[in-house]
Design a protein around this motif. Structure first.
Motif, PDB file in Angstrom:
ATOM      1  N   SER A   5       8.458  -2.584 -12.703  1.00 24.42           N
ATOM      2  CA  SER A   5       7.716  -3.775 -13.098  1.00 24.42           C
ATOM      3  C   SER A   5       6.749  -4.137 -11.981  1.00 24.42           C
ATOM      4  CB  SER A   5       8.664  -4.943 -13.381  1.00 24.42           C
ATOM      5  OG  SER A   5       9.480  -4.645 -14.501  1.00 24.42           O
ATOM      6  N   PHE A   6       5.477  -4.228 -12.343  1.00 18.47           N
ATOM      7  CA  PHE A   6       4.431  -4.503 -11.362  1.00 18.47           C
ATOM      8  C   PHE A   6       3.161  -4.904 -12.093  1.00 18.47           C
ATOM      9  CE2 PHE A   6       4.345  -0.039 -12.462  1.00 18.47           C
ATOM     10  CZ  PHE A   6       3.006   0.200 -12.744  1.00 18.47           C
ATOM     11  N   SER A   7       2.185  -5.370 -11.322  1.00 21.55           N
ATOM     12  CA  SER A   7       0.858  -5.673 -11.851  1.00 21.55           C
ATOM     13  C   SER A   7      -0.160  -4.807 -11.126  1.00 21.55           C
ATOM     14  CB  SER A   7       0.518  -7.155 -11.640  1.00 21.55           C
ATOM     15  OG  SER A   7       1.366  -7.985 -12.406  1.00 21.55           O
ATOM     16  N   ARG A  28      -0.270  -5.448 -16.560  1.00 22.67           N
ATOM     17  CA  ARG A  28       1.110  -5.814 -16.254  1.00 22.67           C
ATOM     18  C   ARG A  28       2.036  -4.795 -16.895  1.00 22.67           C
ATOM     19  NH1 ARG A  28       4.506  -7.579 -12.621  1.00 22.67           N
ATOM     20  NH2 ARG A  28       6.470  -8.113 -13.574  1.00 22.67           N
ATOM     21  N   VAL A  29       2.920  -4.238 -16.077  1.00 25.18           N
ATOM     22  CA  VAL A  29       3.899  -3.260 -16.539  1.00 25.18           C
ATOM     23  C   VAL A  29       5.282  -3.831 -16.268  1.00 25.18           C
ATOM     24  CG1 VAL A  29       4.807  -0.928 -16.196  1.00 25.18           C
ATOM     25  CG2 VAL A  29       2.333  -1.331 -16.082  1.00 25.18           C
ATOM     26  N   ILE A  81       0.506 -12.180 -10.396  1.00 23.47           N
ATOM     27  CA  ILE A  81       0.362 -11.796  -8.993  1.00 23.47           C
ATOM     28  C   ILE A  81       1.406 -12.455  -8.099  1.00 23.47           C
ATOM     29  CG2 ILE A  81      -1.195 -11.938  -7.002  1.00 23.47           C
ATOM     30  CD1 ILE A  81      -3.522 -11.658  -9.085  1.00 23.47           C
ATOM     31  N   GLU A  82       1.589 -13.740  -8.257  1.00 28.57           N
ATOM     32  CA  GLU A  82       2.481 -14.481  -7.367  1.00 28.57           C
ATOM     33  C   GLU A  82       3.923 -13.984  -7.475  1.00 28.57           C
ATOM     34  OE1 GLU A  82       2.492 -18.941  -5.804  1.00 28.57           O
ATOM     35  OE2 GLU A  82       2.766 -18.793  -7.964  1.00 28.57           O
ATOM     36  N   ASP A  83       4.507 -13.634  -6.334  1.00 29.42           N
ATOM     37  CA  ASP A  83       5.883 -13.146  -6.237  1.00 29.42           C
ATOM     38  C   ASP A  83       6.112 -11.852  -7.019  1.00 29.42           C
ATOM     39  OD1 ASP A  83       6.675 -15.273  -4.555  1.00 29.42           O
ATOM     40  OD2 ASP A  83       6.940 -16.565  -6.304  1.00 29.42           O
ATOM     41  N   GLU A  84       5.072 -11.066  -7.185  1.00 26.19           N
ATOM     42  CA  GLU A  84       5.166  -9.800  -7.911  1.00 26.19           C
ATOM     43  C   GLU A  84       4.812  -8.636  -6.987  1.00 26.19           C
ATOM     44  OE1 GLU A  84       6.390  -9.525 -10.824  1.00 26.19           O
ATOM     45  OE2 GLU A  84       6.281 -11.580 -11.557  1.00 26.19           O
ATOM     46  N   VAL A  85       5.086  -7.432  -7.457  1.00 24.20           N
ATOM     47  CA  VAL A  85       4.574  -6.227  -6.814  1.00 24.20           C
ATOM     48  C   VAL A  85       3.184  -6.013  -7.396  1.00 24.20           C
ATOM     49  CG1 VAL A  85       4.806  -3.726  -6.578  1.00 24.20           C
ATOM     50  CG2 VAL A  85       6.837  -5.204  -6.446  1.00 24.20           C
ATOM     51  N   LEU A 151      -0.924   5.951 -12.627  1.00 24.37           N
ATOM     52  CA  LEU A 151      -0.605   6.730 -11.422  1.00 24.37           C
ATOM     53  C   LEU A 151       0.656   6.211 -10.738  1.00 24.37           C
ATOM     54  CD1 LEU A 151      -4.186   7.170  -9.982  1.00 24.37           C
ATOM     55  CD2 LEU A 151      -2.699   8.998 -10.833  1.00 24.37           C
ATOM     56  N   TYR A 152       0.799   4.894 -10.671  1.00 28.53           N
ATOM     57  CA  TYR A 152       1.979   4.333 -10.013  1.00 28.53           C
ATOM     58  C   TYR A 152       3.246   4.641 -10.813  1.00 28.53           C
ATOM     59  CZ  TYR A 152       4.793   1.299  -7.090  1.00 28.53           C
ATOM     60  OH  TYR A 152       5.755   0.816  -6.217  1.00 28.53           O
ATOM     61  N   LEU A 153       3.151   4.592 -12.134  1.00 30.12           N
ATOM     62  CA  LEU A 153       4.303   4.959 -12.964  1.00 30.12           C
ATOM     63  C   LEU A 153       4.690   6.421 -12.729  1.00 30.12           C
ATOM     64  CD1 LEU A 153       3.562   3.131 -16.327  1.00 30.12           C
ATOM     65  CD2 LEU A 153       5.556   2.786 -14.836  1.00 30.12           C
ATOM     66  N   LYS A 154       3.698   7.306 -12.637  1.00 29.13           N
ATOM     67  CA  LYS A 154       3.990   8.714 -12.338  1.00 29.13           C
ATOM     68  C   LYS A 154       4.707   8.840 -10.992  1.00 29.13           C
ATOM     69  CE  LYS A 154       0.272  10.995 -14.889  1.00 29.13           C
ATOM     70  NZ  LYS A 154       1.169  11.601 -15.860  1.00 29.13           N
ATOM     71  N   HIS A 155       4.235   8.077 -10.014  1.00 27.21           N
ATOM     72  CA  HIS A 155       4.855   8.079  -8.684  1.00 27.21           C
ATOM     73  C   HIS A 155       6.305   7.605  -8.766  1.00 27.21           C
ATOM     74  CE1 HIS A 155       5.617   7.213  -4.472  1.00 27.21           C
ATOM     75  NE2 HIS A 155       5.848   5.956  -4.797  1.00 27.21           N
ATOM     76  N   LEU A 156       6.554   6.518  -9.484  1.00 32.66           N
ATOM     77  CA  LEU A 156       7.921   5.986  -9.601  1.00 32.66           C
ATOM     78  C   LEU A 156       8.836   6.997 -10.284  1.00 32.66           C
ATOM     79  CD1 LEU A 156       7.247   2.280 -10.621  1.00 32.66           C
ATOM     80  CD2 LEU A 156       8.015   3.132  -8.390  1.00 32.66           C
TER      81      LEU A 156
END
Length: 168
Positions: A5-7, A28-29, A81-85, A151-156
């Motif tokens: 979970s991230f933005s 937002r994911v 954004i606030e308190d998120e990755v 790209l970040y999902l692929k990384h995770l």
């Protein structure tokens, strides 16, 4: 907060000034699934543009003449954004834009964690999008944010795979 979970965030700017944001894209994911997309044009201070920036993203003063100021848009995107990755490709640029724009409008700086797909992959967004067959309209903030999210999902997912190798 789930690991997946991230933005993903991307800004385009009207001038060299990092507080001159003229477009924001956010994807937002949550738990690996896109749940929200934001694509907003923003009127930069005095609606001033530098021609080189226009050449990069194609956004012109007439496109943002009636667009909201960042201080108005912030209240629509703050929860993402606030308190998120927050993930960005070349995060130094995008975080610098966010922090400088918030300061310009005298808005309190939120807390968030930063991840950078440029640091992770050590390649440009256009190259990586082509390599991984991710659709990209480069320098459109939402398209860039979406590519970054993919790209970040692929990384995770790559990080979650068991390490291969012999035990003997």
């Amino acid at each position: 907060m789930s690991l997946e979970s991230f933005s993903a965030l991307d800004f385009e700017t009207a001038t060299w000034n990092p507080a001159s944001v003229c477009q924001v894209g956010i994807v937002r994911v949550e738990n690996g699934i896109t749940t929200e997309e934001v694509n907003r044009l923003i009127q930069p201070p005095k609606n001033e543009y530098f021609y080189k920036n226009i050449e990069v993203h194609g956004i012109k003063p007439e496109d943002t003449l009636k667009a909201p100021l960042f201080e108005e848009v912030w209240f629509d995107i703050k929860h993402l954004i606030e308190d998120e990755v927050v993930v960005a490709h070349n995060a130094n640029f995008d975080v610098n834009c966010l922090r400088n724009t918030l300061a310009f409008y005298d808005i309190a700086q939120p807390h968030f964690e930063v991840r950078c797909t440029r640091v992770i992959y050590r390649r440009g967004l256009a190259y990586l999008s082509k390599k991984y067959k991710i659709p990209l309209q480069h320098h459109d903030a939402l398209s860039d944010a979406n590519a970054c999210a993919q790209l970040y999902l692929k990384h995770l997912k790559r990080q979650a795979l068991p390490k291969t190798g012999s035990l003997f």
